[in-house]
Design a protein around this motif. Structure first.
Motif, PDB file in Angstrom:
ATOM      1  N   ARG A   1      -3.705   2.155   3.498  1.00  0.00           N
ATOM      2  CA  ARG A   1      -4.377   1.541   2.346  1.00  0.00           C
ATOM      3  C   ARG A   1      -4.697   2.581   1.278  1.00  0.00           C
ATOM      4  O   ARG A   1      -4.499   2.340   0.084  1.00  0.00           O
ATOM      5  N   ARG A   2      -5.170   3.745   1.699  1.00  0.00           N
ATOM      6  CA  ARG A   2      -5.485   4.809   0.729  1.00  0.00           C
ATOM      7  C   ARG A   2      -4.215   5.304   0.029  1.00  0.00           C
ATOM      8  O   ARG A   2      -4.227   5.562  -1.181  1.00  0.00           O
TER       9      ARG A   2
ATOM     10  N   ILE B   1      -3.241   2.816  -2.548  1.00  0.00           N
ATOM     11  CA  ILE B   1      -4.103   2.905  -3.736  1.00  0.00           C
ATOM     12  C   ILE B   1      -3.679   4.079  -4.610  1.00  0.00           C
ATOM     13  O   ILE B   1      -3.587   3.964  -5.843  1.00  0.00           O
TER      14      ILE B   1
ATOM     15  N   ILE C   1      -2.206   3.817  -8.385  1.00  0.00           N
ATOM     16  CA  ILE C   1      -2.821   4.506  -9.529  1.00  0.00           C
ATOM     17  C   ILE C   1      -1.784   5.340 -10.268  1.00  0.00           C
ATOM     18  O   ILE C   1      -1.727   5.344 -11.513  1.00  0.00           O
TER      19      ILE C   1
END
Length: 361
Positions: free
Chosen positions: A18-19, A22, A26
């Protein structure tokens, strides 16, 4: 049954994925913004134009009950009619003065920087053709601006669409934000809108007064093409700090063809007008806008120009206004919990979250 270690490992792997997602999202967003920078700046220009249309159409909506769309179309038609009338009224004289300006400027440049000219010793051995090359680059840039007619059309039509249904686009943007942040973003958008509206009103007054005063002053001192130079000064006023300095250069070059007294008189006109702007006009604007430190404004405009080119230079200051409001509201006030001043008012505590239009209660 999976062990607790396997469950913890699976949860850790999921959190890691998930990180990473993200971070990648970005980076993709930043790359997309960079690629579409010109288009986004044009969209920002359309927002400014929509605010102008809505400000001018306010009396039609309040006193005659006109809808947003009808008011925007009527204001646009009135602006086009006024532009046509102004062109017919002063168009021939302005065209003649601009032609004179284009003819005399290269001559004055040759007198200043050519062999034996008063500024030739400061060229450090550079020849006049190198200066001509610079002018060629400027003219090429001007040609690019003229060729940007499509961009102007895009800004105009985009501004009309935004002015006819502003709440639709605003609510659509807010719905893209996580629900927990929507109230803060909504308040920040309201603050940015009020700040930009105040800046636009003050800037319009500054452009009109500065252009008129410069034109009258140069006419009084006998500098050629005062109307054209006043028009240039008024338009350049849209870019604070840099614009007024740039607009003085062609006037001083034209004055150089008439001797040192004309140069001093022209310089005095610009200095006096800029003092009037700094001490009378800018305080009026500052009362309706959050105050941005001059050094911050200067470097913001230059940075936007370096990164995004002419469009960044054109919209650098209003973008700095938006960034200043966002930083004050979202970071200094909401995250740090500090008192901040926004639009001349102290924000001391977290305001109540407004209910969003169309949101189920």
């Amino acid at each position: 049954m999976p062990s607790s270690d396997q469950t913890n490992m699976s949860a850790a792997d999921t959190d890691f994925v998930r990180r990473c997602f993200i971070v990648v999202a970005i980076l993709v967003l930043v790359l997309l913004v960079w690629v579409l920078a010109d288009l986004l700046l044009l969209f920002f220009g359309a927002i400014l134009f929509a605010m102008v249309l809505r400000a001018l159409g306010g009396p039609l909506r309040r006193h005659f009950g006109a809808s947003d769309g009808v008011a925007a179309v009527l204001v646009l038609a009135a602006l086009v009619a006024a532009l046509i009338a102004l062109t017919m009224l002063i168009g021939p004289a302005l065209a003649a003065q601009l032609n004179t300006l284009a003819t005399v400027l290269p001559q004055s440049l040759s007198k200043l920087f050519g062999d034996g000219g008063p500024l030739s010793k400061y060229l450090g051995g550079a020849s006049l053709p190198s200066i001509s090359g610079v002018l060629t680059g400027v003219l090429s840039w001007s040609t690019t601006l003229v060729g940007g007619f499509g961009s102007v059309v895009l800004v105009v039509f985009g501004g009309v669409y935004l002015a006819t249904a502003p709440q639709l686009y605003r609510d659509g943007f807010i719905k893209l934000i996580p629900p927990t942040l929507q109230p803060k973003i909504s308040i920040t958008l309201d603050d940015c809108g009020r700040a930009l509206a105040g800046w636009l009103r003050g800037q319009a007054i500054a452009m009109l007064l500065v252009g008129t005063c410069i034109g009258l002053g140069l006419w009084f001192t006998g500098v050629p093409s005062p109307v054209a130079l006043g028009l240039i000064a008024g338009i350049a006023e849209f870019v604070p700090i840099i614009g007024p300095v740039a607009s003085a250069i062609p006037a001083l070059m034209l004055a150089s063809t008439q001797g040192s007294n004309a140069i001093l008189a022209t310089l005095a006109v610009f200095v006096v007008v800029q003092q009037i702007e700094s001490n009378l006009i800018m305080p009026y604007i500052a009362d309706r806008l959050i105050t941005i430190a001059p050094a911050v404004a200067l470097f913001a405009v230059i940075a936007m120009g370096i990164v995004f080119g002419p469009l960044g230079l054109l919209f650098g200051f209003p973008l700095a206004v938006v960034a200043d409001v966002a930083v004050r509201r979202l970071y200094v006030h909401d995250m740090l919990g500090e008192k901040v001043e926004i639009m001349g008012h102290q924000v001391k505590s977290e305001p109540a979250a407004p209910s969003l239009p169309g949101k189920d209660r």
